[in-house]
Design a protein around this motif. Sequence first.
Motif, PDB file in Angstrom:
ATOM      1  N   ALA A 126       0.829  -1.210   0.000  1.00 51.99           N
ATOM      2  CA  ALA A 126       0.000   0.000   0.000  1.00 51.99           C
ATOM      3  C   ALA A 126       0.861   1.257   0.000  1.00 51.99           C
ATOM      4  CB  ALA A 126      -0.934   0.002   1.209  1.00 51.99           C
ATOM      5  N   GLY A 127       2.085   1.134   0.482  1.00 54.65           N
ATOM      6  CA  GLY A 127       2.995   2.273   0.504  1.00 54.65           C
ATOM      7  C   GLY A 127       3.648   2.550  -0.835  1.00 54.65           C
ATOM      8  N   CYS A 128       3.451   1.696  -1.816  1.00 56.14           N
ATOM      9  CA  CYS A 128       4.021   1.877  -3.165  1.00 56.14           C
ATOM     10  C   CYS A 128       5.525   2.165  -3.109  1.00 56.14           C
ATOM     11  CB  CYS A 128       3.294   2.976  -3.914  1.00 56.14           C
ATOM     12  SG  CYS A 128       1.537   2.623  -4.161  1.00 56.14           S
ATOM     13  N   GLY A 129       6.237   1.407  -2.274  1.00 58.82           N
ATOM     14  CA  GLY A 129       7.687   1.562  -2.196  1.00 58.82           C
ATOM     15  C   GLY A 129       8.161   2.579  -1.183  1.00 58.82           C
ATOM     16  N   GLU A 130       7.233   3.294  -0.562  1.00 57.50           N
ATOM     17  CA  GLU A 130       7.591   4.299   0.434  1.00 57.50           C
ATOM     18  C   GLU A 130       7.372   3.747   1.846  1.00 57.50           C
ATOM     19  OE1 GLU A 130       9.087   7.231  -0.174  1.00 57.50           O
ATOM     20  OE2 GLU A 130       9.134   6.572  -2.250  1.00 57.50           O
ATOM     21  N   ILE A 131       7.776   4.503   2.824  1.00 53.77           N
ATOM     22  CA  ILE A 131       7.654   4.122   4.222  1.00 53.77           C
ATOM     23  C   ILE A 131       6.189   4.216   4.663  1.00 53.77           C
ATOM     24  CG2 ILE A 131       8.339   4.767   6.567  1.00 53.77           C
ATOM     25  CD1 ILE A 131      10.935   5.883   5.224  1.00 53.77           C
ATOM     26  N   VAL A 132       5.749   3.234   5.467  1.00 53.41           N
ATOM     27  CA  VAL A 132       4.388   3.210   5.990  1.00 53.41           C
ATOM     28  C   VAL A 132       4.459   3.342   7.516  1.00 53.41           C
ATOM     29  CG1 VAL A 132       2.256   1.873   6.203  1.00 53.41           C
ATOM     30  CG2 VAL A 132       3.624   1.698   4.109  1.00 53.41           C
ATOM     31  N   ALA A 133       3.730   4.296   8.064  1.00 54.61           N
ATOM     32  CA  ALA A 133       3.656   4.448   9.517  1.00 54.61           C
ATOM     33  C   ALA A 133       2.606   3.480  10.052  1.00 54.61           C
ATOM     34  CB  ALA A 133       3.282   5.879   9.882  1.00 54.61           C
ATOM     35  N   ILE A 134       2.983   2.699  11.051  1.00 52.91           N
ATOM     36  CA  ILE A 134       2.051   1.780  11.678  1.00 52.91           C
ATOM     37  C   ILE A 134       1.615   2.408  12.999  1.00 52.91           C
ATOM     38  CG2 ILE A 134       1.687  -0.568  12.525  1.00 52.91           C
ATOM     39  CD1 ILE A 134       2.291  -0.336   9.468  1.00 52.91           C
ATOM     40  N   LEU A 135       0.306   2.618  13.120  1.00 51.96           N
ATOM     41  CA  LEU A 135      -0.247   3.320  14.268  1.00 51.96           C
ATOM     42  C   LEU A 135      -0.825   2.355  15.298  1.00 51.96           C
ATOM     43  CD1 LEU A 135      -2.220   6.161  12.433  1.00 51.96           C
ATOM     44  CD2 LEU A 135       0.174   6.154  13.176  1.00 51.96           C
ATOM     45  N   ASN A 136      -0.632   2.704  16.553  1.00 54.19           N
ATOM     46  CA  ASN A 136      -1.245   2.001  17.664  1.00 54.19           C
ATOM     47  C   ASN A 136      -1.930   3.063  18.518  1.00 54.19           C
ATOM     48  OD1 ASN A 136      -1.951  -0.036  19.433  1.00 54.19           O
ATOM     49  ND2 ASN A 136      -0.008   0.029  20.535  1.00 54.19           N
ATOM     50  N   HIS A 137      -3.260   2.989  18.630  1.00 52.38           N
ATOM     51  CA  HIS A 137      -4.044   4.003  19.348  1.00 52.38           C
ATOM     52  C   HIS A 137      -3.759   5.394  18.783  1.00 52.38           C
ATOM     53  CE1 HIS A 137      -5.348   0.980  22.182  1.00 52.38           C
ATOM     54  NE2 HIS A 137      -4.086   0.625  22.383  1.00 52.38           N
ATOM     55  N   ASP A 138      -3.755   5.494  17.462  1.00 55.87           N
ATOM     56  CA  ASP A 138      -3.572   6.755  16.731  1.00 55.87           C
ATOM     57  C   ASP A 138      -2.223   7.423  16.951  1.00 55.87           C
ATOM     58  OD1 ASP A 138      -6.083   6.570  15.538  1.00 55.87           O
ATOM     59  OD2 ASP A 138      -7.055   7.520  17.255  1.00 55.87           O
ATOM     60  N   GLU A 139      -1.248   6.668  17.412  1.00 55.32           N
ATOM     61  CA  GLU A 139       0.115   7.170  17.587  1.00 55.32           C
ATOM     62  C   GLU A 139       1.051   6.268  16.784  1.00 55.32           C
ATOM     63  OE1 GLU A 139       1.383   9.390  20.305  1.00 55.32           O
ATOM     64  OE2 GLU A 139      -0.636  10.039  20.830  1.00 55.32           O
ATOM     65  N   PRO A 140       2.098   6.829  16.149  1.00 57.01           N
ATOM     66  CA  PRO A 140       3.026   5.965  15.411  1.00 57.01           C
ATOM     67  C   PRO A 140       3.749   5.005  16.359  1.00 57.01           C
ATOM     68  CG  PRO A 140       3.751   8.265  15.349  1.00 57.01           C
ATOM     69  CD  PRO A 140       2.453   8.231  16.081  1.00 57.01           C
ATOM     70  N   ALA A 141       3.615   3.710  16.076  1.00 64.16           N
ATOM     71  CA  ALA A 141       4.288   2.685  16.876  1.00 64.16           C
ATOM     72  C   ALA A 141       5.632   2.326  16.243  1.00 64.16           C
ATOM     73  CB  ALA A 141       3.417   1.442  16.989  1.00 64.16           C
ATOM     74  N   ILE A 157       9.460  -0.198   6.486  1.00 61.07           N
ATOM     75  CA  ILE A 157      10.269   0.265   5.370  1.00 61.07           C
ATOM     76  C   ILE A 157      10.528  -0.892   4.410  1.00 61.07           C
ATOM     77  CG2 ILE A 157      12.468   1.322   4.712  1.00 61.07           C
ATOM     78  CD1 ILE A 157      12.618   2.455   7.551  1.00 61.07           C
ATOM     79  N   PRO A 158      10.102  -0.774   3.149  1.00 62.95           N
ATOM     80  CA  PRO A 158      10.390  -1.837   2.186  1.00 62.95           C
ATOM     81  C   PRO A 158      11.898  -2.038   2.024  1.00 62.95           C
ATOM     82  CG  PRO A 158       8.775  -0.290   1.299  1.00 62.95           C
ATOM     83  CD  PRO A 158       9.315   0.312   2.565  1.00 62.95           C
ATOM     84  N   ALA A 159      12.298  -3.252   1.702  1.00 65.60           N
ATOM     85  CA  ALA A 159      13.719  -3.608   1.625  1.00 65.60           C
ATOM     86  C   ALA A 159      14.494  -2.690   0.678  1.00 65.60           C
ATOM     87  CB  ALA A 159      13.878  -5.060   1.212  1.00 65.60           C
ATOM     88  N   ALA A 160      13.953  -2.411  -0.490  1.00 71.75           N
ATOM     89  CA  ALA A 160      14.667  -1.564  -1.468  1.00 71.75           C
ATOM     90  C   ALA A 160      14.884  -0.160  -0.903  1.00 71.75           C
ATOM     91  CB  ALA A 160      13.895  -1.495  -2.780  1.00 71.75           C
ATOM     92  N   ARG A 161      13.879   0.365  -0.232  1.00 73.49           N
ATOM     93  CA  ARG A 161      13.992   1.711   0.359  1.00 73.49           C
ATOM     94  C   ARG A 161      15.027   1.719   1.483  1.00 73.49           C
ATOM     95  NH1 ARG A 161      13.658   7.008  -0.333  1.00 73.49           N
ATOM     96  NH2 ARG A 161      12.495   8.055   1.278  1.00 73.49           N
ATOM     97  N   TYR A 162      15.052   0.643   2.286  1.00 74.14           N
ATOM     98  CA  TYR A 162      16.018   0.524   3.379  1.00 74.14           C
ATOM     99  C   TYR A 162      17.439   0.506   2.828  1.00 74.14           C
ATOM    100  CZ  TYR A 162      18.228  -1.208   7.636  1.00 74.14           C
ATOM    101  OH  TYR A 162      19.034  -1.356   8.728  1.00 74.14           O
ATOM    102  N   GLU A 163      17.645  -0.243   1.736  1.00 76.97           N
ATOM    103  CA  GLU A 163      18.972  -0.287   1.105  1.00 76.97           C
ATOM    104  C   GLU A 163      19.374   1.090   0.599  1.00 76.97           C
ATOM    105  OE1 GLU A 163      18.648  -3.358  -1.843  1.00 76.97           O
ATOM    106  OE2 GLU A 163      18.307  -4.902  -0.310  1.00 76.97           O
TER     107      GLU A 163
END
Length: 93
Positions: free
Chosen positions: A26-41, A45-51
């Motif tokens: 869903a991030g189309c190659g970009e970083i996705v924030a994972i939220l827990n109780h509306d706060e970033p947990a 980061i996809p592998a290619a982006r991390y590299e």
Amino acid sequence: MPHPMLASVVASVTEFKKDPQATVEAGCGEIVAILNHDEPAFYCIPAARYEELLDYIDDLELAMEVKERLKASEPAVSARIVGGDVVFEDDGG
């Protein structure tokens, strides 16, 4: 406490648990924030982006090393790149 959102795509922990791969896609190659109780947990980061990020960090560290060496006022050495190798040029002395 409010936190800055450092990603343009967000998903809940519940969504991430249901289908982690779909969340990454869903991030189309970009970083996705994972939220827990509306706060970033955490950030996913996809592998290619991390590299790419690691390469960027390496480049920054190399640039800092170059700047430090330039400040050291050591004598300059002429060199050129030939076929991927560094060839030092003789100053004739």
